[in-house]
Motif scaffolding. Sequence first.
Motif, PDB file in Angstrom:
ATOM      1  N   ALA A   1     -18.230  21.420  25.552  1.00 29.49           N
ATOM      2  CA  ALA A   1     -18.476  20.681  24.314  1.00 29.49           C
ATOM      3  C   ALA A   1     -18.901  21.652  23.223  1.00 29.49           C
ATOM      4  O   ALA A   1     -19.447  22.722  23.492  1.00 29.49           O
ATOM      5  CB  ALA A   1     -19.545  19.620  24.528  1.00 29.49           C
ATOM      6  N   SER A   2     -18.672  21.263  21.994  1.00 25.38           N
ATOM      7  CA  SER A   2     -19.043  22.097  20.852  1.00 25.38           C
ATOM      8  C   SER A   2     -20.520  21.921  20.513  1.00 25.38           C
ATOM      9  O   SER A   2     -21.177  20.989  20.992  1.00 25.38           O
ATOM     10  CB  SER A   2     -18.200  21.708  19.629  1.00 25.38           C
TER      11      SER A   2
ATOM     12  N   SER B   1     -28.291  24.742  19.050  1.00 27.34           N
ATOM     13  CA  SER B   1     -27.231  23.901  19.600  1.00 27.34           C
ATOM     14  C   SER B   1     -26.126  24.752  20.224  1.00 27.34           C
ATOM     15  O   SER B   1     -25.521  24.349  21.228  1.00 27.34           O
ATOM     16  CB  SER B   1     -26.658  22.996  18.510  1.00 27.34           C
ATOM     17  N   ALA B   2     -25.864  25.933  19.654  1.00 30.34           N
ATOM     18  CA  ALA B   2     -24.847  26.823  20.231  1.00 30.34           C
ATOM     19  C   ALA B   2     -25.287  27.330  21.601  1.00 30.34           C
ATOM     20  O   ALA B   2     -24.488  27.392  22.545  1.00 30.34           O
ATOM     21  CB  ALA B   2     -24.582  27.986  19.282  1.00 30.34           C
TER      22      ALA B   2
ATOM     23  N   ARG C   1     -25.419  18.445  19.168  1.00 27.63           N
ATOM     24  CA  ARG C   1     -26.350  17.867  18.185  1.00 27.63           C
ATOM     25  C   ARG C   1     -26.254  16.344  18.170  1.00 27.63           C
ATOM     26  O   ARG C   1     -27.277  15.659  18.032  1.00 27.63           O
ATOM     27  CB  ARG C   1     -26.065  18.446  16.799  1.00 27.63           C
ATOM     28  N   ARG C   2     -25.038  15.805  18.310  1.00 30.54           N
ATOM     29  CA  ARG C   2     -24.882  14.355  18.328  1.00 30.54           C
ATOM     30  C   ARG C   2     -25.553  13.743  19.559  1.00 30.54           C
ATOM     31  O   ARG C   2     -26.196  12.697  19.476  1.00 30.54           O
ATOM     32  CB  ARG C   2     -23.402  13.969  18.299  1.00 30.54           C
ATOM     33  N   ARG C   3     -25.390  14.380  20.706  1.00 29.53           N
ATOM     34  CA  ARG C   3     -26.017  13.862  21.927  1.00 29.53           C
ATOM     35  C   ARG C   3     -27.538  13.878  21.806  1.00 29.53           C
ATOM     36  O   ARG C   3     -28.224  12.936  22.201  1.00 29.53           O
ATOM     37  CB  ARG C   3     -25.584  14.701  23.140  1.00 29.53           C
ATOM     38  N   LEU C   4     -28.066  14.955  21.261  1.00 30.73           N
ATOM     39  CA  LEU C   4     -29.524  15.060  21.105  1.00 30.73           C
ATOM     40  C   LEU C   4     -30.037  14.033  20.104  1.00 30.73           C
ATOM     41  O   LEU C   4     -31.115  13.461  20.273  1.00 30.73           O
ATOM     42  CB  LEU C   4     -29.908  16.478  20.661  1.00 30.73           C
ATOM     43  N   LEU C   5     -29.241  13.793  19.059  1.00 38.74           N
ATOM     44  CA  LEU C   5     -29.633  12.805  18.054  1.00 38.74           C
ATOM     45  C   LEU C   5     -29.712  11.409  18.666  1.00 38.74           C
ATOM     46  O   LEU C   5     -30.576  10.602  18.293  1.00 38.74           O
ATOM     47  CB  LEU C   5     -28.628  12.816  16.897  1.00 38.74           C
ATOM     48  N   GLU C   6     -28.824  11.113  19.620  1.00 35.79           N
ATOM     49  CA  GLU C   6     -28.855   9.820  20.306  1.00 35.79           C
ATOM     50  C   GLU C   6     -30.174   9.631  21.052  1.00 35.79           C
ATOM     51  O   GLU C   6     -30.634   8.504  21.236  1.00 35.79           O
ATOM     52  CB  GLU C   6     -27.680   9.725  21.281  1.00 35.79           C
ATOM     53  N   ASP C   7     -30.794  10.736  21.472  1.00 35.24           N
ATOM     54  CA  ASP C   7     -32.084  10.679  22.174  1.00 35.24           C
ATOM     55  C   ASP C   7     -33.261  10.891  21.232  1.00 35.24           C
ATOM     56  O   ASP C   7     -34.398  11.066  21.673  1.00 35.24           O
ATOM     57  CB  ASP C   7     -32.130  11.741  23.281  1.00 35.24           C
TER      58      ASP C   7
ATOM     59  N   ARG D   1     -32.876  17.465  29.267  1.00 34.40           N
ATOM     60  CA  ARG D   1     -33.848  18.253  30.026  1.00 34.40           C
ATOM     61  C   ARG D   1     -33.791  19.726  29.643  1.00 34.40           C
ATOM     62  O   ARG D   1     -34.825  20.395  29.535  1.00 34.40           O
ATOM     63  CB  ARG D   1     -33.588  18.091  31.531  1.00 34.40           C
ATOM     64  N   ILE D   2     -32.580  20.226  29.416  1.00 34.98           N
ATOM     65  CA  ILE D   2     -32.427  21.629  29.004  1.00 34.98           C
ATOM     66  C   ILE D   2     -33.112  21.857  27.660  1.00 34.98           C
ATOM     67  O   ILE D   2     -33.819  22.847  27.462  1.00 34.98           O
ATOM     68  CB  ILE D   2     -30.931  22.009  28.910  1.00 34.98           C
ATOM     69  N   GLN D   3     -32.926  20.922  26.721  1.00 37.35           N
ATOM     70  CA  GLN D   3     -33.533  21.060  25.396  1.00 37.35           C
ATOM     71  C   GLN D   3     -35.054  20.981  25.466  1.00 37.35           C
ATOM     72  O   GLN D   3     -35.760  21.772  24.829  1.00 37.35           O
ATOM     73  CB  GLN D   3     -32.999  19.971  24.471  1.00 37.35           C
ATOM     74  N   LEU D   4     -35.575  20.051  26.249  1.00 29.22           N
ATOM     75  CA  LEU D   4     -37.029  19.902  26.342  1.00 29.22           C
ATOM     76  C   LEU D   4     -37.674  21.074  27.063  1.00 29.22           C
ATOM     77  O   LEU D   4     -38.861  21.332  26.871  1.00 29.22           O
ATOM     78  CB  LEU D   4     -37.371  18.586  27.056  1.00 29.22           C
ATOM     79  N   ARG D   5     -36.894  21.767  27.879  1.00 26.62           N
ATOM     80  CA  ARG D   5     -37.422  22.948  28.557  1.00 26.62           C
ATOM     81  C   ARG D   5     -37.596  24.110  27.586  1.00 26.62           C
ATOM     82  O   ARG D   5     -38.486  24.942  27.736  1.00 26.62           O
ATOM     83  CB  ARG D   5     -36.476  23.340  29.697  1.00 26.62           C
TER      84      ARG D   5
END
Length: 349
Positions: A105-106, A91-92, A111-117, A81-85
Amino acid sequence: MLEIIVLPLLTMVTCKEMRAAIIAVHKNGFTGKDIVATKIAPKSTIYRFIKNFKERGSILVKKASGRPRKSSKRQDRLLKRIQLRDRSATSAELAQEWQQAGVSASARTVRRRLLEDGLVSRRAAKKPLLSKKNIRDRLIFCRKYSEWTAEDWGKVIFSDEAPFRLFGASGKRLVQRRKGERYHQSCVMPTVKHPDTIHVWGCFSSKGVGSLTILPKNTAMNKEWYQNTLQQQLLPTTQQQFGEEQCIFQHDGAPCHKAKVITKWLGDQNVEILGPWPGNSPDLNPIENLWSILKRWVDKQKPTNSDKLQEVIMKEWVAISQDLAQKLIESMPSRIAEVLKKKGQHCKY
């Protein structure tokens, strides 16, 4: 006896085969002590294999659970939700904002979490800003022509103006280079502070390209020039491509196109107009794709002055095949359908 069974196993190289051999002799009644005496493997390894086999009843190794995830599914949804906002957040920056929510988290983990989505970093596409009026006009236009087939669009002559600049008019250029060759003369794209710019007007239909005219240097298209261009370029093209058959003319809503004198002249010539054309909609005009192709071809010729640039533009224009022109025209139903599907927003063209 055990040595006869086990000695051939000494040539085995994989851990999986070693484990299977040890369990096989153990099943035949030999103890761990007996197997250790053969020195087929370290004592701790042999006893671990036997213990695991007794506990699980299988020689397969239980898959390790791995390092625990630093975030829960709920926290992952929060990150999404933070990214889509804010799609442009790095990523930093996301990692810092996520940390405020209790997840340390680093940027790499982010980036890995976002890639999963399915969210990956890509260069933003450049498209004209669409106002509410633009979106409404696009929908009105597309609904009006939603039933048109490729054959219907084949009766339309599309037109537009375009600028051509010396030294890399089409933007980015890829080169193949070795290490240390970044600034080699053959690997750089030369630029100048005030490049010469040539403005052209052209038209085309499914029958091929029509006339192309080059405006004099430092001359902007106005209603006088536009009427002259239509008189000397458009009318001969319609006659050559359609003869006595009725065709439809497309032009955008540029001020010189909408001048009263132009509207009257087109009416006097019995020229049917497509539209009204929606503003900020180059994605609906296939001639924009034709300009992009033409600019790439011109760039490859690497003209070094205005005269050479004009010569190359005219040469490459007449080299455009009818197949290419027809393919672009046939994309119109897909363009219309996509804009309607996206409720007036940009389409991929």
